[in-house]
Design an enzyme around this catalytic site. Structure first.
Site, mmCIF file in Angstrom:
data_model
loop_
_atom_site.group_PDB
_atom_site.id
_atom_site.type_symbol
_atom_site.label_atom_id
_atom_site.label_comp_id
_atom_site.label_asym_id
_atom_site.label_seq_id
_atom_site.Cartn_x
_atom_site.Cartn_y
_atom_site.Cartn_z
ATOM 1 N N GLY A 510 0.729 -1.363 -0.017
ATOM 2 C CA GLY A 510 -0.127 -0.033 0.085
ATOM 3 C C GLY A 510 0.896 1.165 0.089
ATOM 4 O O GLY A 510 0.758 1.960 -1.073
ATOM 5 N N ARG A 586 13.613 1.600 3.059
ATOM 6 C CA ARG A 586 13.528 2.693 3.947
ATOM 7 C C ARG A 586 12.130 2.801 4.897
ATOM 8 O O ARG A 586 11.162 2.082 4.209
ATOM 9 C CB ARG A 586 13.139 4.096 3.018
ATOM 10 C CG ARG A 586 12.686 5.239 3.759
ATOM 11 C CD ARG A 586 13.570 6.579 3.765
ATOM 12 N NE ARG A 586 13.525 7.197 2.458
ATOM 13 C CZ ARG A 586 14.277 8.024 1.792
ATOM 14 N NH1 ARG A 586 15.379 8.456 2.869
ATOM 15 N NH2 ARG A 586 14.486 8.402 0.626
ATOM 16 N N GLU A 663 3.453 -6.887 6.732
ATOM 17 C CA GLU A 663 3.368 -8.381 6.893
ATOM 18 C C GLU A 663 4.534 -9.330 7.422
ATOM 19 O O GLU A 663 4.493 -10.204 8.142
ATOM 20 C CB GLU A 663 2.795 -9.141 5.363
ATOM 21 C CG GLU A 663 1.182 -8.831 5.419
ATOM 22 C CD GLU A 663 0.813 -8.752 3.954
ATOM 23 O OE1 GLU A 663 0.200 -9.907 3.586
ATOM 24 O OE2 GLU A 663 1.345 -7.939 3.238
HETATM 25 MO MO1 MOS Z 1 -2.731 -8.308 3.340
HETATM 26 S S1 MOS Z 1 -3.324 -10.292 3.860
HETATM 27 O O1 MOS Z 1 -2.102 -8.889 2.131
HETATM 28 O O2 MOS Z 1 -4.331 -7.708 3.172
#
Ligand code: MOS
Length: 707
Positions: A510, A586, A663
């Site tokens: 993201g 970073r 993650e």
């Molecule tokens: Mo995360 S499980 O890639 O939304």
């Protein structure tokens, strides 16, 4: 290589810009959006796992005062496309899994809706169902691809031949259970149908991506995407489960169509979440390692068996990490699925990478013991020069530095290699280590708009999501550095399809994807308007081209350390300390990044010791479907968890040089704990979670020899 941004705001531990509105309760979540004269929904769920509805008797429910409608497959508006069967709700009489939404009550209050839903009487033709994943099933099949579009199987060389001749062979099966995402904010939405101009929908949704919701729902509802507006400024966690719309969104849209423009509100209950918003598939993984007596791998085979639902295929990519982690001349990976009468599995933090690295990194610990090597030294000996999967150089691979720095900070040198020998006051003590990795993903399809206002502030618009990860803050810092202004003159707008298109908060992609688009827009803005823009000046931009990234393999790495003690009497495991050392490119915001990393590690601890969704095969549902019985690590379970990172900028990873951090914290944490439990007790648990029954009576130097 794209030009790397100079950091002024980036890297600082800026406090969350949304912190004040969150702690004061002013932050508006999906269900709390102020709407006029709303109606409330409560779904009806199937009580069988497979079959046909023969009678749906809603008369008692409809007779309750305040009930506006009861929608069933017999009277619900028709949907337009059934490509995604999970979203194909109330369209026919079929039941595909227990807990499936088969109706919905629309009422003047939540209490009335819920009460009336209980009065609905449903009769079924009950068909035999099958919800049990086993390795010996004869119907396992190879999917075309696995999640993230990766190959199902890979082979290089002859792994069986190499294993047959390897001086040291490890060959074990590891299992991980079904797990359910439990964000604090349950899935919720408000849907409003506007009949004007051919019809349109506004959806206030708790989602990881407003554009994903629009794109997925548009064909199902038979609407042009532009006719659906999705708004989601604050989200109380998702972990993957809000990475796509689910059936409840469609229920709300269907209900909104029949109530004459009144808003309808639907909050999935905690118990319903265990049936209708995805989950992590259980896995059965066989790992075979062949090595010389010096620990150098010659063969590596990793085969995973997983489940999917009969209606939708989701294939967790559990063995893909074994394609790039260590060098071995002969390698093999595979995935096989059983299609069952269960809800569709879906993303849960680090899909594939989490279960795969659990099995692979416990196997590496077993190999270290078999070779008489320190587990860190074993990993150092198996460092590949280039990416074993693609042959490309890594943009940066500092795993050995993570391991060595972690060893130093953790005090690894004090460790006595012999397992099961340190008994103090009835507790066996031990330490363990595991490696972590996560691929860097950059999602295509991000755009940003920057507008300069008469107040001297820059409005920065992109339909990104903040699911508790810190987007509001970190994206503001990126925008500030991209425009070379202080963060306090940035006015960020996210979470709305009225803003430029953005991709999902998923795959740890993201912030780096959205941030790159913001940098692209900032460069376009400065090119057009210079350093002293007029009020009203604006520009749009997208992610700058980065052809250099094609030439390298981009992955993050980490080293996870755990210290545990295990009660010699009861088998209870306590994790006293965890340390993660990460190399992630970073770090944009030191405060929110640390929060992400220790959050991931805590989720890993939770998975190591507690989390498992237990299915009753007779009925096909999860029996521990609430937070009282599905145990998630609580404060008392989590003692000393710390995360640090190497100071770096990955020049191949786009303009910020960041690879993503959402993650990797969960990856490697359970293996480190399982390896520490073995070091403490001498007992190797290969099936997660490590519950006391797997240790009791087997722990301690004396009982161990007897076991
Ligand atoms: Mo995360 S499980 O890639 O939304």
């Amino acid at each position: 290589m794209t030009e790397t941004l100079r950091a002024n705001e980036m890297g600082r531990p800026l406090e969350r810009l949304d912190g004040h509105v969150k702690v004061t309760g002013e932050a508006v979540y999906a269900y709390e959006q102020p709407v006029t004269d709303p109606l409330y929904l409560h779904p009806v769920q199937s009580t069988i796992a497979r079959g046909r509805i023969t009678t749906f008797d809603a008369s008692a429910a409809e007779a309750v005062e305040g009930v506006v409608a009861v929608l069933t497959h017999e009277n619900a508006p028709r949907l337009a496309a059934d490509d995604d069967k999970e979203l194909w709700v109330l369209q026919d009489d079929r039941v595909h899994y227990r807990g499936q939404f088969i109706g919905v009550v629309v009422a003047e209050s939540l209490e009335i809706a819920r009460y009336a839903a209980d009065l609905v009487r449903v009769e079924y033709d009950r068909w035999p169902h099958d919800v049990e994943l086993r390795a010996d099933r004869d119907d396992l099949y190879a999917p075309d691809v696995v999640n993230a579009g990766k190959e199902t199987d890979t082979d290089s060389g002859d792994v069986d031949e190499a294993l047959a001749h390897a001086p040291v062979v490890i060959d074990h099966t590891y299992t991980t259970p079904m797990e359910h995402n439990n964000p604090m904010e349950p899935h919720a939405c408000i849907a409003i149908w506007d009949a004007e101009n051919g019809g349109g929908l506004t959806l206030y949704d708790s989602t990881q991506g407003v554009y994903v919701v629009r794109r997925k729902l548009a064909p199902v509802l038979g609407l042009e995407p532009e006719r659906i507006r999705v708004v989601s400024p604050h989200v109380g966690g998702g972990f993957g489960s809000k990475g796509t719309p689910h059936a409840h969104n469609v229920l709300a849209c269907l209900a909104a169509r029949v109530v004459g423009g009144r808003p309808v509100k639907l909050a999935v209950t905690r118990q319903q979440m265990f049936a209708v918003v995805g989950y992590r598939t259980p896995t059965i993984q066989r790992v075979r390692l062949g090595a010389g007596t010096d620990g150098r791998l010659v063969a590596l085979a990793h085969d995973a068996i997983e489940q999917t639902s009969r209606i939708n295929e989701f294939a967790e990519q559990s063995t893909t990490v074994s394609r790039m982690m260590y060098a071995a001349a002969d390698r093999h990976t595979s995935h096989r699925l059983a299609a069952l009468d269960v809800p569709p599995p879906f993303w849960m933090r680090a899909p594939g990478v989490f279960p795969g690295m659990y099995a692979a990194e416990v196997a590496m610990d077993e190999l270290a013991l078999a070779c008489g090597l320190d587990p860190i030294e074993l990993r150092v000996r198996n460092e590949p020069g280039t990416d074993p999967e693609t042959g490309k150089p890594f943009s940066s691979r500092r795993l050995v530095e993570c391991l060595r720095e972690g060893a130093r900070l953790f005090g690894w040198e004090r460790r006595d290699p012999e397992p099961g020998t340190r008994l103090h006051d009835g507790w066996l003590e031990g330490t363990g280590v595991a490696a972590a990795t996560y691929p860097r993903e950059l999602m295509p399809g991000n755009h940003a708009l920057i507008r300069y206002g008469s107040d001297g502030c820059y409005q920065v618009c992109i339909a990104a999501a903040d699911i508790g990860t810190g987007t509001w803050t970190a994206l503001t810092q990126i925008a500030a550095d991209a425009l070379e202004v202080p963060a306090k003159v940035i006015r960020l707008e996210i979470g709305d399809t009225d803003l430029p298109q953005a991709t999902v908060a998923g795959g740890s992609s993201g912030l780096s994807s959205w941030g790159s688009a913001v940098v692209g827009a900032a460069r376009a803005f400065r090119d057009r308007h210079g350093p002293r823009p007029e009020p009203g000046a604006e520009a749009t931009g997208t992610v700058p081209d980065n052809p250099a990234a094609e030439k390298v393999a981009l992955h993050s790495f980490g080293a996870q350390f755990a210290e545990v003690r295990v009660s010699a009497d009861t088998g209870e495991v306590r994790v006293r300390r965890m340390l993660g050392v990460f190399s992630v490119g970073r770090v944009i915001n030191a405060r929110t990044a640390r929060s992400q990393l220790i959050g991931g590690m805590t989720m890993g601890l939770s998975a190591a010791l507690y989390e498992q969704s237990v299915v009753d095969p007779r009925f096909g549902h999860v029996i521990d479907h609430d937070l009282a019985t599905y145990h998630i690590a609580a404060n008392a379970d989590v003692q000393d968890v710390d995360a640090v990172w190497l100071d770096e900028v990955d020049p191949f990873a786009g303009p910020m040089g960041a690879r993503g951090i959402g993650e990797i914290g969960i990856v490697g944490a359970p293996a480190a704990i399982v390896n520490a439990v073995h070091h403490a007790t001498g007992v190797r648990v290969r099936d997660l979670p490590v519950t006391p029954d797997k240790l009791v009576g087997r722990t301690g130097p004396d009982s161990r020899t007897a076991a």
